[in-house]
Write an enzyme that holds these catalytic residues in place. Structure first.
Site, PDB file in Angstrom:
ATOM      1  N   CYS A 113       0.801  -1.225   0.000  1.00 59.26           N
ATOM      2  CA  CYS A 113       0.000   0.000   0.000  1.00 59.26           C
ATOM      3  C   CYS A 113       0.836   1.279   0.000  1.00 59.26           C
ATOM      4  O   CYS A 113       0.315   2.361  -0.279  1.00 59.26           O
ATOM      5  CB  CYS A 113      -0.956  -0.008   1.182  1.00 59.26           C
ATOM      6  SG  CYS A 113      -2.043  -1.456   1.209  1.00 59.26           S
ATOM      7  N   HIS A 250      -2.847   6.936   1.750  1.00 62.92           N
ATOM      8  CA  HIS A 250      -3.301   5.620   1.299  1.00 62.92           C
ATOM      9  C   HIS A 250      -4.795   5.489   1.561  1.00 62.92           C
ATOM     10  O   HIS A 250      -5.280   5.769   2.656  1.00 62.92           O
ATOM     11  CB  HIS A 250      -2.521   4.527   2.029  1.00 62.92           C
ATOM     12  CG  HIS A 250      -3.129   3.167   1.901  1.00 62.92           C
ATOM     13  ND1 HIS A 250      -3.592   2.665   0.695  1.00 62.92           N
ATOM     14  CD2 HIS A 250      -3.367   2.191   2.837  1.00 62.92           C
ATOM     15  CE1 HIS A 250      -4.088   1.453   0.887  1.00 62.92           C
ATOM     16  NE2 HIS A 250      -3.967   1.144   2.174  1.00 62.92           N
ATOM     17  N   ASN A 280     -10.397   0.105  -1.100  1.00 61.32           N
ATOM     18  CA  ASN A 280      -8.963   0.103  -0.845  1.00 61.32           C
ATOM     19  C   ASN A 280      -8.288  -0.559  -2.033  1.00 61.32           C
ATOM     20  O   ASN A 280      -8.339  -1.776  -2.190  1.00 61.32           O
ATOM     21  CB  ASN A 280      -8.675  -0.662   0.451  1.00 61.32           C
ATOM     22  CG  ASN A 280      -7.193  -0.730   0.786  1.00 61.32           C
ATOM     23  OD1 ASN A 280      -6.340  -0.516  -0.064  1.00 61.32           O
ATOM     24  ND2 ASN A 280      -6.892  -1.052   2.028  1.00 61.32           N
TER      25      ASN A 280
END
Length: 322
Positions: A113, A250, A280
């Site tokens: 990430c 993120h 995500n």
């Protein structure tokens, strides 16, 4: 002094939209639970055979077209991903072939990430060498292929997508400073681990595990450490929090981003988010959010902070000035 200038950006997501209600048909969850805990309403999922290299290629093409630069002018391609097409050839090599970028070399970078931040920092060093006129940094993930759809603690978060930036040489680069950290812990977040052999037998073949995470531990790690990291990093750069025009974190979880904003005493209007509609998307989230920002306003005179975190536990920031 030669630096890196972000000449253009682009992003691409698969066309299939998966809602929380769609997920509730295959996972023990509800729309209400997902929205209240994560802020995620929909995510894009690759259901028509597009792999990571396909998403990466399409995002890169958009960035190249916007800059009016041909693929054969690109000197290098860095793809950040932890959901590659395979171990070899690299996803970057497949993108190079797809683009027809015959003069470029490429490699994959895996910090999950935090990938886009690490990829951009790495590319900056190559640009500063003076040997390359153009370079591509692409963050691309097909997280859906790594999910265990019986694990609601992980599956509800993730979506697929890709974002790209095209860099060029400039005496006035956009990258003001960077700071990176790694604290290895394979128990917090892991995906695609390949176990070594325990014996020689005809039924031994490579097996990888699905994505898994300790969600509560990840949340606590981020909300406790990332605000301090951001404050300390900006202090080193001689920049006040209030001087940052946009924060691009993120896109893990909207509630997590809201908590970081609260800890920093910064208005959520300064935080660029796409997690509500894209979920995500791991390393691609920051790259896509940056492109959405870059495509919607003139960033001249603005300061943008990119902060990535994840991968049990890797994190870092880059300060951009336009």
């Amino acid at each position: 002094m030669i630096g890196s200038k972000i000449l253009s950006s682009g992003h691409y997501v698969p066309e299939d939209i998966v809602t929380n209600d769609d997920l509730a048909k295959v996972v023990d969850t509800t729309d209400e639970w997902i929205v209240s805990h994560t802020g995620i309403k929909t995510r894009r999922v690759s259901l028509k055979g597009e792999n990571t290299s396909d998403l990466a290629t399409k995002a890169a093409k958009i960035a190249l077209e916007r800059a009016g630069v041909s693929a054969d002018e690109v000197g290098f391609i860095i793809v950040t991903t932890f959901t590659p097409d395979g171990l070899a050839p690299s996803t970057a090599a497949l993108v190079q072939k797809n683009l027809g970028a015959g003069n470029a070399w490429g490699f994959d970078l895996s910090t999950a990430c935090a990938g886009f931040v690490f990829g951009l920092a790495t590319a900056d060093k190559f640009m500063k060498s003076g040997d390359y006129k153009y370079g591509l940094v692409i963050s691309a993930e097909v997280n859906s292929k790594m999910m265990d759809f019986t694990d609601r603690t992980s599956t509800v978060f993730f979506g697929d997508g890709a974002g790209a930036v095209l860099l060029t040489q400039s005496e006035e680069g956009n990258i003001v400073g960077e700071e990176m950290h790694t604290k290895g812990d394979e128990k917090v977040v892991h995906s695609g681990r390949i176990a070594p052999l325990s014996s020689l037998s005809s039924d031994n073949y490579p097996k990888i595990d699905a994505f898994a995470q300790e969600g509560r531990q990840v949340y606590e790690e981020v909300t406790m450490n990332i605000p301090n990291h951001i404050q300390n990093f900006l202090k080193i750069q001689g920049v006040e929090l209030d001087d940052v025009d946009y924060f691009v974190l993120h896109q893990a979880n909207l509630r997590m981003i809201e908590k970081v904003a609260e800890s920093l005493e910064q208005d959520m209007d300064k935080f660029v988010t796409n997690v509500e509609e894209y979920g995500n998307s791991s390393s691609a989230g920051i790259a896509m959010a940056f492109d959405q920002l870059n495509s919607s306003i003139n960033l001249t005179g603005k300061k943008v902070l990119l902060t990535g975190f994840g991968a049990g536990f890797t994190y870092g920031s880059i300060l951009l000035s336009f």
